[in-house]
Design an enzyme around this catalytic site. Structure first.
Site, short mmCIF file in Angstrom:
data_model
loop_
_atom_site.label_atom_id
_atom_site.label_comp_id
_atom_site.label_asym_id
_atom_site.label_seq_id
_atom_site.Cartn_x
_atom_site.Cartn_y
_atom_site.Cartn_z
N HIS A 34 0.86 -1.18 0.00
CA HIS A 34 0.00 0.00 0.00
C HIS A 34 0.90 1.24 0.00
O HIS A 34 2.14 1.11 -0.05
CB HIS A 34 -0.95 -0.03 1.20
CG HIS A 34 -0.25 -0.28 2.52
ND1 HIS A 34 0.62 0.62 3.08
CD2 HIS A 34 -0.27 -1.35 3.36
CE1 HIS A 34 1.08 0.14 4.22
NE2 HIS A 34 0.57 -1.07 4.41
N HIS A 37 4.03 1.36 2.33
CA HIS A 37 5.23 0.69 1.80
C HIS A 37 5.88 1.54 0.71
O HIS A 37 7.11 1.69 0.66
CB HIS A 37 4.85 -0.66 1.16
CG HIS A 37 4.27 -1.66 2.11
ND1 HIS A 37 2.96 -2.06 2.04
CD2 HIS A 37 4.82 -2.36 3.14
CE1 HIS A 37 2.72 -2.97 2.98
NE2 HIS A 37 3.83 -3.17 3.67
N GLY A 147 9.01 1.52 8.74
CA GLY A 147 7.94 2.47 9.04
C GLY A 147 7.81 2.70 10.53
O GLY A 147 7.99 1.77 11.33
N LYS A 149 5.10 3.09 11.80
CA LYS A 149 3.88 2.32 12.10
C LYS A 149 4.20 1.17 13.06
O LYS A 149 3.46 0.90 13.99
CB LYS A 149 3.30 1.79 10.79
CG LYS A 149 2.37 0.63 10.89
CD LYS A 149 0.97 1.12 11.04
CE LYS A 149 -0.05 0.02 11.02
NZ LYS A 149 0.37 -1.30 10.70
N MET A 184 -2.47 3.03 7.29
CA MET A 184 -2.53 2.02 6.24
C MET A 184 -1.88 0.74 6.73
O MET A 184 -0.85 0.76 7.40
CB MET A 184 -1.84 2.52 4.99
CG MET A 184 -2.62 3.60 4.31
SD MET A 184 -1.97 3.92 2.68
CE MET A 184 -3.06 5.27 2.21
N SER A 185 -2.50 -0.38 6.40
CA SER A 185 -1.98 -1.69 6.79
C SER A 185 -2.50 -2.72 5.81
O SER A 185 -3.65 -2.62 5.35
CB SER A 185 -2.46 -2.03 8.21
OG SER A 185 -2.33 -3.42 8.44
P1 AMP Z 1 4.85 -5.02 6.56
O1 AMP Z 1 4.72 -5.41 5.12
O2 AMP Z 1 3.54 -4.78 7.24
O3 AMP Z 1 5.79 -5.91 7.33
O4 AMP Z 1 5.56 -3.60 6.55
C1 AMP Z 1 6.78 -3.40 5.91
C2 AMP Z 1 7.33 -2.06 6.30
O5 AMP Z 1 6.40 -1.04 5.93
C3 AMP Z 1 7.52 -1.94 7.82
O6 AMP Z 1 8.74 -1.25 8.06
C4 AMP Z 1 6.34 -1.14 8.25
O7 AMP Z 1 6.55 -0.38 9.41
C5 AMP Z 1 6.13 -0.23 7.05
N1 AMP Z 1 4.74 0.26 7.02
C6 AMP Z 1 3.61 -0.49 7.12
N2 AMP Z 1 2.52 0.30 7.12
C7 AMP Z 1 2.96 1.57 7.03
C8 AMP Z 1 2.32 2.85 6.98
N3 AMP Z 1 1.00 2.98 7.05
N4 AMP Z 1 3.09 3.94 6.88
C9 AMP Z 1 4.45 3.84 6.83
N5 AMP Z 1 5.11 2.67 6.86
C10 AMP Z 1 4.39 1.55 6.96
#
Ligand code: AMP
Length: 284
Positions: A34, A37, A147, A149, A184-185
């Site tokens: 999203h 990322h 992030g 987050k 965002m997630s």
């Molecule tokens: P994930 O795919 O959920 O493991 O996230 C991968 C990276 O993207 C991690 O470093 C998260 O902290 C970052 N991330 C996830 N969601 C967000 C967001 N809404 N804003 C900024 N970074 C994010």
């Protein structure tokens, strides 16, 4: 954008570029990308000559009753987004390529991993630290983008890098939010329409906590109680935790000190979907 499946190919490609003195930025993800990322990819693009993204749903960081098997996946869409977003390499290994049959060595983080998500998800940060260490050892990037987050994750990885003398700098990038404030997630896709509407209340609760601190409240436990009670009004949600802690140590404090930074951190379940969010608050 070159897609690499094998750890040795990933290592060799980046080694070749590093010897040409090109600067490498790494963005680790679990995919189903999203704008959050993509903001990390953009930042990596600005700072580096080469941008590598990893896409790996790491089984090591999921507990036995967690959502590893149902974690959302869409590889074709992720590839399109990354190509358009300016990534040069996408490393997307199979689990068995990273964790062979004799794999047995883990990175064990210290006290930063004890509270919050660490207390609710035993072994989670050990899994995170281990996979990030492996990715860093393969890519040997100059810069690592994470992030805010996942704020506890950032602190733990940053500590690991310093404690283990890894030659990389970790950067925390701001949380990207939907218009109504929901962070965002990848997991937001699981929310029903009604849950999605209520989930924006997480951000409202964090902002209310910030407003209280700005208008003079310093008692951390009182702030945490009110944060929990505001989140408790989300009838479709169930608060997993809501805490006000010192932003550097994640330790509880009695009274917030002036000019310190407090972190309000929350995890809320909507059905089986667990959302986390946080706000760093400068205490006036
Ligand atoms: P994930 O795919 O959920 O493991 O996230 C991968 C990276 O993207 C991690 O470093 C998260 O902290 C970052 N991330 C996830 N969601 C967000 C967001 N809404 N804003 C900024 N970074 C994010």
């Amino acid at each position: 954008m070159k897609i690499l499946r094998s750890p040795s190919a990933f290592r060799t490609e980046l080694e070749r570029l590093r010897t040409k003195s090109l600067r490498i930025g790494l963005v680790p993800t679990m995919g189903f990308l999203h704008q959050g990322h993509l903001s990390l990819v953009r930042r990596a693009r600005q700072d580096n000559d080469v941008v590598a993204v990893s896409l790996f749903v790491n089984p090591l960081q999921f507990g036995p009753r967690e959502d590893f098997s149902r974690y959302p996946r869409d590889f074709a869409r992720d590839c399109r987004l990354l190509k358009a977003g300016g990534a040069d390499f996408l490393f997307a290994p199979q689990a068995r390529a990273l964790y062979g049959p004799r794999f047995q060595t883990h990175v064990v983080p210290g006290s930063l991993a004890a509270p919050l998500c660490g207390a609710r998800r035993p072994g989670h940060f050990e899994g995170v630290a281990t996979v990030v260490a492996k990715l860093l050892n393969l890519a040997l990037p100059h810069n690592l983008y994470l992030g805010q987050k996942d704020y506890q994750q950032f602190l733990i990885v940053d500590r690991m890098i310093k404690d283990l003398d890894m030659p990389v700098k970790a950067h925390a990038c701001p949380i990207v939010r939907e218009k109504d404030g929901l962070a965002m997630s990848s997991r937001n896709v699981f929310l029903s329409q009604a849950e999605r509407v209520q989930a924006a209340g997480i951000w409202q609760a964090l902002k209310a906590c910030q407003a209280e601190i700005r208008t003079g409240e310093r008692q951390a436990q009182r702030l945490a109680r009110r944060l929990r009670s505001q989140l408790g009004r989300l009838t479709l949600g169930r608060v997993d935790y809501a805490e006000i802690v010192d932003a550097a140590t994640l330790e509880r404090v009695v009274k917030l000190k002036s000019r310190s930074t407090a972190a309000a951190l929350v995890a809320v379940y909507f059905g089986r979907t667990r959302l986390i969010d946080n706000l760093l608050i400068k205490v006036p």
